[in-house]
Design a protein around this motif. Structure first.
Motif, PDB file in Angstrom:
ATOM      1  N   GLU A 168       4.638  -7.164   0.313  1.00 52.19           N
ATOM      2  CA  GLU A 168       3.270  -6.476   0.488  1.00 52.19           C
ATOM      3  C   GLU A 168       2.141  -7.361   0.814  1.00 52.19           C
ATOM      4  O   GLU A 168       2.257  -8.656   0.410  1.00 52.19           O
ATOM      5  N   PRO A 169       1.106  -7.032   1.361  1.00 55.86           N
ATOM      6  CA  PRO A 169       0.007  -7.907   2.033  1.00 55.86           C
ATOM      7  C   PRO A 169      -0.446  -8.577   0.802  1.00 55.86           C
ATOM      8  O   PRO A 169      -0.680  -8.266  -0.419  1.00 55.86           O
ATOM      9  N   GLY A 170      -1.257  -9.895   0.784  1.00 54.60           N
ATOM     10  CA  GLY A 170      -2.213 -10.494   0.081  1.00 54.60           C
ATOM     11  C   GLY A 170      -1.871 -11.944   0.255  1.00 54.60           C
ATOM     12  O   GLY A 170      -1.256 -12.525   1.095  1.00 54.60           O
ATOM     13  N   ASN A 171      -2.356 -12.782  -0.596  1.00 59.21           N
ATOM     14  CA  ASN A 171      -2.491 -14.282  -0.769  1.00 59.21           C
ATOM     15  C   ASN A 171      -1.922 -15.084  -1.681  1.00 59.21           C
ATOM     16  O   ASN A 171      -2.124 -16.203  -1.950  1.00 59.21           O
ATOM     17  N   ARG A 225      -2.473  -9.108  -4.365  1.00 63.41           N
ATOM     18  CA  ARG A 225      -1.486  -8.404  -3.587  1.00 63.41           C
ATOM     19  C   ARG A 225      -1.564  -6.931  -3.603  1.00 63.41           C
ATOM     20  O   ARG A 225      -2.161  -6.431  -4.619  1.00 63.41           O
ATOM     21  N   GLY A 226      -0.874  -6.357  -2.558  1.00 63.26           N
ATOM     22  CA  GLY A 226      -0.898  -5.053  -2.450  1.00 63.26           C
ATOM     23  C   GLY A 226      -2.008  -4.192  -1.749  1.00 63.26           C
ATOM     24  O   GLY A 226      -2.770  -4.888  -1.311  1.00 63.26           O
ATOM     25  N   SER A 238       0.881 -10.970   4.544  1.00 63.21           N
ATOM     26  CA  SER A 238       0.614  -9.734   5.447  1.00 63.21           C
ATOM     27  C   SER A 238       1.462 -10.093   6.537  1.00 63.21           C
ATOM     28  O   SER A 238       1.816 -10.868   7.355  1.00 63.21           O
ATOM     29  N   GLY A 239       2.087  -8.872   7.272  1.00 67.72           N
ATOM     30  CA  GLY A 239       3.046  -8.730   8.134  1.00 67.72           C
ATOM     31  C   GLY A 239       4.582  -9.252   7.839  1.00 67.72           C
ATOM     32  O   GLY A 239       5.254  -9.271   8.772  1.00 67.72           O
TER      33      GLY A 239
END
Length: 335
Positions: free
Chosen positions: A258-261, A207-208, A252-253
């Motif tokens: 925050e972006p990440g999986n 993440r981040g 993401s988006g």
């Protein structure tokens, strides 16, 4: 002569008694249990041997050009010892984490610099709290030690605090319970700390962005989480007579995130954590409550999944029946 014989016999008896005492059983009645997880490369998975494909850790994938930070490295504490605590109790510890928070939270998590963000989300937060309570009751009836991350559906508890609760308890397994009123009931998903295979390997779980990009770096925990996720998905699917996917998140988006999986609560955890989602769109409405039948099925699948993934001390006892779980759900509605 008789006195001499008595003295000799007394000495022989004392020697025998001392020898027996040294060879006797452990006064505690049992040896200390070995850790459920180990970071040793030759370690077996908590639910069975690791296959050759499972031996690839989540960080075996090609690294970004800039080496990412890890959650443990930012905290300044060793990664692996805390991820594999020694347990002394025979009863597994299960953390149940009902989704969402009574008030909005937005704060910086100090060890990673990531945003700890959560918010109220009715009716989901009440529905999944009811499901979680009934799963917890069912597990306690089977001898498990169960800790809920919230004591009430409207409690305000940050994601970092939820992870801290599980880490402090040295949980054998933690599960998050969510639903999605924007998805119809055909949507059913389970997410592990390992993600899914992409080609011949797993991607890093993170993440981040920029200096706050944080990668999950507990390989043995990730493998255990993946195996538990498959078991829970199987049991949830058996209840629904439908396939439940083991999937990988994509933040993401998404506004405010925050972006990440990987979910933040899983990223910050040092124990196996399985994140659950269920479609809850009811009658075409995003605000109408999930049906009690759907809640019951969700609770049954989770209960069966945890019991199958982490067998408890009463392994021969049947978990609560659908009828008993439905009665529990009905009682929760009346509270």
């Amino acid at each position: 002569m008789r006195e001499l014989r008595r003295s000799v016999l007394s000495l022989i008896c004392c020697a025998v008694l001392v020898g027996c005492a040294d060879a006797g059983p452990n006064p505690t009645g049992s040896a200390n249990r070995t850790p459920a997880l180990t970071e040793s490369p030759a370690a077996a998975s908590p639910t069975g041997p690791i296959s050759p494909t499972d031996a690839t850790s989540p960080t075996d994938a090609t690294s970004p050009t800039r080496a990412p930070a890890t959650a443990s490295a930012r905290s300044g504490t060793p990664t692996h010892p805390s991820a594999a605590p020694t347990r002394s109790s025979a009863a597994p510890v299960i953390i149940i984490d009902p989704g969402h928070s009574g008030r909005s939270i937005r704060r910086t998590e100090p060890t990673t610099g990531l945003t700890d963000f959560d918010y109220p989300n009715a009716p989901e937060m009440h529905e999944v709290y009811e499901v979680s309570t009934c799963v917890a009751d069912g597990l306690r009836d089977l001898g498990y030690r169960v800790i809920m991350t919230k004591k009430d559906a409207d409690d305000t508890v940050g994601l970092a605090e939820r992870a801290r609760i599980a880490n402090k308890a040295k949980a054998d397994l933690a599960i998050s319970v969510h639903n999605d009123h924007g998805q119809n009931p055909a949507f059913q998903a389970v997410y592990s700390q390992r993600g899914i295979r992409h080609g011949d390997r797993y991607r890093p779980m993170w993440r981040g962005s920029g200096s706050n990009r944080t990668v999950f770096d507990h390989p043995a925990v990730a493998r255990a989480s993946a195996r538990y996720a498959r078991v829970i998905a199987r049991e949830r699917g058996a209840v629904l007579a439908a396939e439940v996917d083991v999937a990988e998140e994509n933040f993401s988006g998404r506004a405010g995130l925050e972006p990440g999986n990987l979910a933040l609560v899983q990223l910050l955890a040092e124990v196996p954590w399985v994140y659950n989602e269920a479609g809850a769109l009811t009658g075409g409405s995003t605000t109408r409550r999930m049906t009690r039948a759907a809640q019951t099925a969700y609770a049954e699948g989770l209960l069966q999944g945890v019991v199958s993934a982490v067998p408890g001390p009463d392994a021969g006892t049947e978990p609560a029946s659908p009828r008993e779980l439905r009665s529990c759900i009905d009682r929760q509605h009346k509270l």
